[in-house]
Design an enzyme around this catalytic site. Structure first.
Site, mmCIF file in Angstrom:
data_model
loop_
_atom_site.group_PDB
_atom_site.id
_atom_site.type_symbol
_atom_site.label_atom_id
_atom_site.label_comp_id
_atom_site.label_asym_id
_atom_site.label_seq_id
_atom_site.Cartn_x
_atom_site.Cartn_y
_atom_site.Cartn_z
ATOM 1 N N HIS A 33 11.609 -5.080 -34.821
ATOM 2 C CA HIS A 33 11.679 -6.696 -34.441
ATOM 3 C C HIS A 33 10.303 -6.983 -35.823
ATOM 4 O O HIS A 33 9.019 -6.855 -35.809
ATOM 5 C CB HIS A 33 10.998 -7.447 -33.577
ATOM 6 C CG HIS A 33 12.339 -7.250 -32.863
ATOM 7 N ND1 HIS A 33 12.547 -8.498 -31.431
ATOM 8 C CD2 HIS A 33 13.680 -7.075 -32.755
ATOM 9 C CE1 HIS A 33 13.590 -8.044 -31.075
ATOM 10 N NE2 HIS A 33 14.463 -7.533 -32.057
ATOM 11 N N TYR A 52 9.378 -17.442 -27.247
ATOM 12 C CA TYR A 52 8.277 -17.865 -26.040
ATOM 13 C C TYR A 52 8.518 -19.469 -26.245
ATOM 14 O O TYR A 52 8.778 -19.719 -27.575
ATOM 15 C CB TYR A 52 6.952 -17.501 -26.203
ATOM 16 C CG TYR A 52 6.964 -16.049 -26.486
ATOM 17 C CD1 TYR A 52 6.181 -15.764 -25.821
ATOM 18 C CD2 TYR A 52 7.129 -15.124 -27.620
ATOM 19 C CE1 TYR A 52 6.120 -13.931 -25.105
ATOM 20 C CE2 TYR A 52 7.134 -13.521 -27.722
ATOM 21 C CZ TYR A 52 6.354 -12.647 -26.785
ATOM 22 O OH TYR A 52 6.576 -11.816 -26.323
ATOM 23 N N PRO A 61 2.511 -10.392 -18.512
ATOM 24 C CA PRO A 61 3.536 -9.410 -20.204
ATOM 25 C C PRO A 61 3.747 -10.702 -20.762
ATOM 26 O O PRO A 61 4.262 -10.259 -21.573
ATOM 27 C CB PRO A 61 4.931 -9.186 -19.338
ATOM 28 C CG PRO A 61 5.114 -10.754 -17.385
ATOM 29 C CD PRO A 61 3.732 -10.578 -17.503
ATOM 30 N N LYS A 72 1.741 -6.420 -23.635
ATOM 31 C CA LYS A 72 0.780 -5.199 -23.621
ATOM 32 C C LYS A 72 0.882 -4.487 -22.211
ATOM 33 O O LYS A 72 0.002 -3.291 -22.830
ATOM 34 C CB LYS A 72 -0.634 -6.311 -23.658
ATOM 35 C CG LYS A 72 -0.892 -7.128 -25.103
ATOM 36 C CD LYS A 72 -0.465 -5.550 -26.411
ATOM 37 C CE LYS A 72 -0.595 -6.623 -27.587
ATOM 38 N NZ LYS A 72 0.253 -6.452 -28.276
ATOM 39 N N TYR A 75 -0.731 -9.633 -31.557
ATOM 40 C CA TYR A 75 0.970 -8.785 -30.735
ATOM 41 C C TYR A 75 1.271 -7.262 -31.337
ATOM 42 O O TYR A 75 1.607 -6.766 -30.527
ATOM 43 C CB TYR A 75 1.920 -9.897 -31.947
ATOM 44 C CG TYR A 75 3.168 -10.070 -30.551
ATOM 45 C CD1 TYR A 75 3.261 -10.729 -29.278
ATOM 46 C CD2 TYR A 75 4.520 -9.106 -30.547
ATOM 47 C CE1 TYR A 75 4.396 -10.631 -28.880
ATOM 48 C CE2 TYR A 75 5.727 -9.146 -30.626
ATOM 49 C CZ TYR A 75 5.526 -10.210 -29.163
ATOM 50 O OH TYR A 75 6.654 -9.713 -28.334
#
Length: 390
Positions: free
Chosen positions: A72, A201, A293, A297, A385
């Site tokens: 991704h 998100y 979550p 991580k 990220y």
């Protein structure tokens, strides 16, 4: 019986550490309180940092990951009815994440360990750690009604939050830090194609939502629910309806519904135990720290600990140096706390808290708007990220 290192716990961190050590000729025995089937039945996260993938490559356990994993290059943030993509690869100079389920990582590492003929004892009960404050640690356990003892050089506690390893540390030497969040994630797994080719998100007045996946045909979705929510109150139809309410129109329209084959509610909390070393006992992964979550991580932090501990043990066995072992706790915790901060920040920015109110909601909206329109802010999120440097 004697070995170099006893690893307590056969989750991905214990298996990864054992595989790396086996590659340099260091003997390990893994003790696991559950059955092999139970370990493989755990449903966990599936977003891997590039550094985690590289560590699995070093362990020789990345062939299926490269064949089936989904690279991704970005994620999307949904708020105010719109969808805003962050190009992780462009913002970080070429880095990306890979979607590949933790269960699959565990399966690959188990297969490698079994193929190498390395020892794992499943359904080991009454595991107890002894003598790690001195030079001669050992571990005892029961199996099929028989008591066993393993003498070793070191003990690696990779047995999760509820395991025996952290509980064995001297109480006076252990300090813990914790924040419990007033909500959880209701998650479902379904054999349906994902709504988007990347993770979405969503911040919505009804609460957070996340569109994720395990493959091109298996989707993982979450919605924020109160901490005391009952799973029985959520039929599949209610879940799909609520999920779509929290997504932008174009994303909601792309949600393919179907029967869930796994449904659960996970509480959210941040937890860190310090230090990570007690003599010849070392804590690794969830035995020492838990993160929400939201920042993806958890598994990656466990792999980070493994990376540091493996390097320290390699230095000990190949170079006869204690330097790496002495530095392990401080070095690992420095990266842990940065990930705890990032996970906390993502959680507070994307969820609705009971006391958010109109002011808090406007602050979240302003922060999200700034985040997606400022290259500096977007870069800060992206570099965290995809994974900070080791």
């Amino acid at each position: 019986m004697r070995t170099n290192i006893v690893i307590v716990g056969s989750g991905p961190s214990g298996l990864l550490l054992g595989q790396l050590l086996g590659g340099i000729g260091v003997e390990t025995v893994i003790l696991e309180r559950s059955s092999r089937e139970h370990v493989l039945g755990r449903v966990r996260a599936g977003v891997l940092e590039q550094g985690t993938v590289e560590l699995l490559e070093e362990a020789g356990a990345a062939a299926r990951l490269h064949a089936e994993g989904l690279p991704h290059a970005g994620i999307s943030l949904a708020f105010g009815g719109g969808l805003h993509r962050l190009d992780l690869t462009a913002l970080t100079g070429g880095k990306h994440v890979t979607v590949y389920g933790q269960t699959e990582v565990t399966h690959d590492l188990m297969d490698k360990r079994e193929a190498a003929g390395l020892t794992t004892v499943y359904e080991a009960s009454n595991v107890a750690l002894h003598g790690f404050g001195g030079e001669t640690p050992y571990v005892t356990y029961d199996k099929d009604g028989v008591s066993h003892r393993i003498d070793c050089d070191f003990i690696a506690g990779c047995d999760g939050y509820h395991g025996v390893s952290r509980k064995s540390a001297p109480e006076r030497a252990l300090k813990t830090f914790e924040r419990t969040y007033p909500f959880g994630w209701l998650g479902v797994l379904a054999e349906v194609p994902p709504a988007d080719h990347e993770l979405v998100y969503a911040n919505h007045e009804r609460g957070f939502a996340l569109c994720s996946m395990r493959s091109a045909h298996r989707s993982r979705y979450y919605v924020q629910v109160p901490a005391d929510e009952r799973l029985e109150a959520w039929s599949d139809d209610r879940f799909w309806d609520e999920l779509r309410r929290r997504l932008p129109e174009q994303t909601a329209a792309a949600v393919v519904t179907g029967p869930s084959f796994e449904k659960s509610i996970a509480p959210l909390r941040s937890f860190v135990a310090e230090p990570l070393r007690f003599g010849r006992l070392f804590l690794v992964g969830d035995a020492a720290h838990i993160v929400p979550p939201t920042g993806a991580k958890g598994l990656n932090l466990a792999a980070s600990d493994v990376r540091y501990l493996f390097a320290a043990l390699r230095e000990f066995y190949l170079d006869k140096s204690l330097g790496g072992l002495d530095a392990y706790s401080a070095k690992a915790l420095a990266r842990v706390w940065k990930a705890v901060r990032f996970s906390w920040w993502m959680t507070t920015m994307l969820h609705r808290f009971p006391d958010t109110g109109e002011f808090g909601q406007r602050i979240q909206e302003a922060e999200l708007d700034y985040l997606v329109h400022s290259q500096a802010a977007s870069t800060a999120l992206a570099e965290n990220y995809v994974g900070l440097p080791y």
